[in-house]
Design an enzyme around this catalytic site. Structure first.
Site, PDB file in Angstrom:
ATOM      1  N   SER A 141       0.804  -1.221   0.000  1.00 17.50           N
ATOM      2  CA  SER A 141       0.000   0.000   0.000  1.00 17.50           C
ATOM      3  C   SER A 141       0.840   1.276   0.000  1.00 17.50           C
ATOM      4  CB  SER A 141      -0.929   0.003   1.204  1.00 17.50           C
ATOM      5  OG  SER A 141      -0.177  -0.133   2.396  1.00 17.50           O
ATOM      6  N   LYS A 159      13.281  -0.441  -0.977  1.00 15.02           N
ATOM      7  CA  LYS A 159      11.871  -0.159  -0.729  1.00 15.02           C
ATOM      8  C   LYS A 159      11.614   1.270  -1.184  1.00 15.02           C
ATOM      9  CE  LYS A 159       8.527  -0.327   3.106  1.00 15.02           C
ATOM     10  NZ  LYS A 159       8.389  -0.626   4.553  1.00 15.02           N
ATOM     11  N   MET A 246      18.043  -2.076   2.108  1.00 16.02           N
ATOM     12  CA  MET A 246      18.306  -3.134   3.087  1.00 16.02           C
ATOM     13  C   MET A 246      19.018  -4.284   2.392  1.00 16.02           C
ATOM     14  SD  MET A 246      14.385  -3.354   4.486  1.00 16.02           S
ATOM     15  CE  MET A 246      13.734  -3.120   2.818  1.00 16.02           C
ATOM     16  N   MET A 249      17.081 -10.418   1.545  1.00 14.97           N
ATOM     17  CA  MET A 249      16.957 -11.614   2.377  1.00 14.97           C
ATOM     18  C   MET A 249      16.132 -12.651   1.622  1.00 14.97           C
ATOM     19  SD  MET A 249      18.516 -10.572   5.201  1.00 14.97           S
ATOM     20  CE  MET A 249      17.990 -11.487   6.638  1.00 14.97           C
ATOM     21  N   ASP A 289       2.115  -4.228  12.916  1.00 11.67           N
ATOM     22  CA  ASP A 289       1.422  -4.585  11.678  1.00 11.67           C
ATOM     23  C   ASP A 289       1.571  -6.085  11.436  1.00 11.67           C
ATOM     24  OD1 ASP A 289       0.331  -4.924   9.193  1.00 11.67           O
ATOM     25  OD2 ASP A 289       1.522  -3.380   8.203  1.00 11.67           O
ATOM     26  N   ASN A 294       4.872  -9.289   5.959  1.00 11.72           N
ATOM     27  CA  ASN A 294       5.983  -8.748   6.746  1.00 11.72           C
ATOM     28  C   ASN A 294       6.912  -9.832   7.277  1.00 11.72           C
ATOM     29  OD1 ASN A 294       4.954  -6.210   6.333  1.00 11.72           O
ATOM     30  ND2 ASN A 294       3.879  -6.127   8.286  1.00 11.72           N
ATOM     31  N   ASP A 308       9.366  -5.617   7.868  1.00 12.27           N
ATOM     32  CA  ASP A 308       8.759  -4.285   7.867  1.00 12.27           C
ATOM     33  C   ASP A 308       8.674  -3.734   9.278  1.00 12.27           C
ATOM     34  OD1 ASP A 308       6.736  -2.156   7.839  1.00 12.27           O
ATOM     35  OD2 ASP A 308       6.399  -2.775   5.762  1.00 12.27           O
TER      36      ASP A 308
END
Length: 444
Positions: A141, A159, A246, A249, A289, A294, A308
């Site tokens: 979102s 991101k 980041m 991963m 969240d 996540n 996240d």
């Protein structure tokens, strides 16, 4: 970060307030047109039109979901925030619209993506990349994530925030509030405004990637001695308020753990519940969240990857004490202390009638009875969940209006509700009572 969105779902994101308002206006006009047509058809059959039934038709649900998912930002995020299967503040009919937004992520088209990168990265940035995958490995979102290889050897996940999202939060939240009120399904007297304000504040936090970078570093330190978890390292030289760099991963969707042996499913859920309780009682900060996206799971290393940290809540020690007292009263089956704990947490207040108080405390008792007496809880057993939903509906029909929950309690409850939903998805069986005792300091 191997979880891929549907790459064919690419559409320009309206970045200006006027453009985003135009999307809401277009959606409202189309929905109104469908409602008018439905009204005329019902009148033609000699039926009296019911407005909520005209609003919540499959066609209107599809149209609202499509428009909100194209807009992304707050319009889509609020739908995700209130669409958990437990702890909803919305009625089931309207929640259909919101729950559809969990998987309705569109990506930016390459042209718009390049414009964002040119605006927020140094001149000549492309020359420093060995590869840049224009297909995002995740789209949600607030932003989308791309895997890049730098010429210096680093393998990163970038991101990238959607344009206009941060500046449109206030208007988007207001517009979604209008949509919820239009439904006519909320009980008379229900105070929606505090929940919309909580969503607005959380969304502002989530669009601050500098703050999220600090939280990534913080949780990396908190969990450095916990081998079951992995937190990506931040690369500050490629990060700013709109781009977060980041470590890339590797891992699969957390839901894929459902295909693993029972012992692994149980351990993953034990680890995640233990982490949430450590956040509440030890760390003093919680990632609130519970969106499944996540988390990743790396089966080769059996590590849970935590991705996240935009929605991190600072826990007031007094709030942690309230939860500790609630757990103690629940595990001991003490009705009087449960009543006090429920009032301290804001679940009931001075306006709550005696009969309603008793029913609410009895519902809390039912939860702790299952935890205390059932040994390992089978999360796939929805018997109690359905029973509590039925009793909650009966309370509403009897005129109960819940007090406005403190934001801290609301977000913490949402985190736990999401974890229990994930446990059901994975088919886990966990002795929750033992975990609660271990983390809250309660002696048998």
């Amino acid at each position: 970060m191997d979880r891929k969105p549907h790459h064919n779902k690419s559409v320009m994101i309206p970045s200006g307030r006027i453009a985003r308002l135009g999307h809401i206006g277009s959606m409202a006009s189309n929905v109104a047109g469908n409602m008018m047509l439905g009204s005329l058809m019902q009148l033609g059959r000699g039926q009296r039109p019911v407005m909520k039934d005209l609003l919540l038709t499959p066609r209107n649900i599809e149209r609202v979901t499509e428009q909100l998912s194209k807009m992304r930002g707050a319009a889509m995020k609020i739908g995700q925030l209130v669409s958990m299967d437990t702890g909803d503040i919305l009625p089931p009919e309207l929640a259909q619209i919101m729950s559809r937004l969990r998987d309705a992520a569109y990506a930016m088209p390459p042209k718009q993506l390049k414009q964002v990168l040119n605006e927020h990265l140094p001149d000549g940035w492309a020359r420093l990349f060995r590869t840049f995958d224009v297909n995002p490995i995740a789209a949600a979102s607030i932003g989308q994530v791309h895997r890049v290889h730098l010429k210096d050897g680093r393998d990163l996940a970038l991101k990238i925030q959607y344009p206009g999202v941060a500046n449109s939060i206030g208007s988007d939240v207001a517009n979604v509030g209008v949509l919820i009120k239009m439904s006519g399904l909320l009980p008379d007297g229900f105070e929606l405004a505090p929940y919309l304000e909580a969503a607005r504040q959380q969304l502002h936090d989530e669009t601050d990637y500098i703050q999220e970078a600090r939280q990534l570093i913080r949780f990396g330190q908190l969990l450095k001695d916990e081998p079951q978890f992995a937190v990506p390292a931040v690369h500050t030289d490629w990060s700013n308020s709109k781009i977060l760099a980041m470590d890339y991963m590797a891992g699969g969707a957390i839901e894929d753990v459902a295909a693993e042996p029972q012992a692994i499913r149980n351990q993953v859920m034990t680890d995640l519940i233990s982490l949430a309780l450590s956040e509440l009682f030890e760390f003093g900060v919680m990632q609130t969240d519970p969106n499944f996206a996540n988390y990743l799971y790396a089966p080769q290393t059996r590590k849970i990857v935590l991705l996240d940290f935009g929605a991190v809540l600072k826990i007031d020690p007094r709030t942690a004490d309230k939860y500790r007292r609630l757990i103690c009263a629940g595990l001991q089956g003490d009705t009087d202390d449960l009543m006090i704990a429920a009032q301290d947490m804001g679940v009931i207040d001075a306006t709550t009638g005696g009969a309603h108080r008793a029913r609410i405390v009895q519902m809390i008792h039912q939860v702790f009875d299952m935890i205390r007496d059932g040994g390992a809880i089978d999360f796939t057993d929805q018997t109690l969940s359905k029973q509590l939903q039925a009793e909650g509906l009966a309370l509403y029909k009897d005129g109960f209006l819940p007090p406005v929950l403190p934001v801290e309690i609301l977000l913490i409850q949402r985190k736990f509700a999401g974890l229990f939903l994930l446990g059901a998805r994975l088919g886990a069986e966990v002795d929750v009572a033992d975990i609660l005792r271990a983390h809250s300091g309660i002696i048998r």
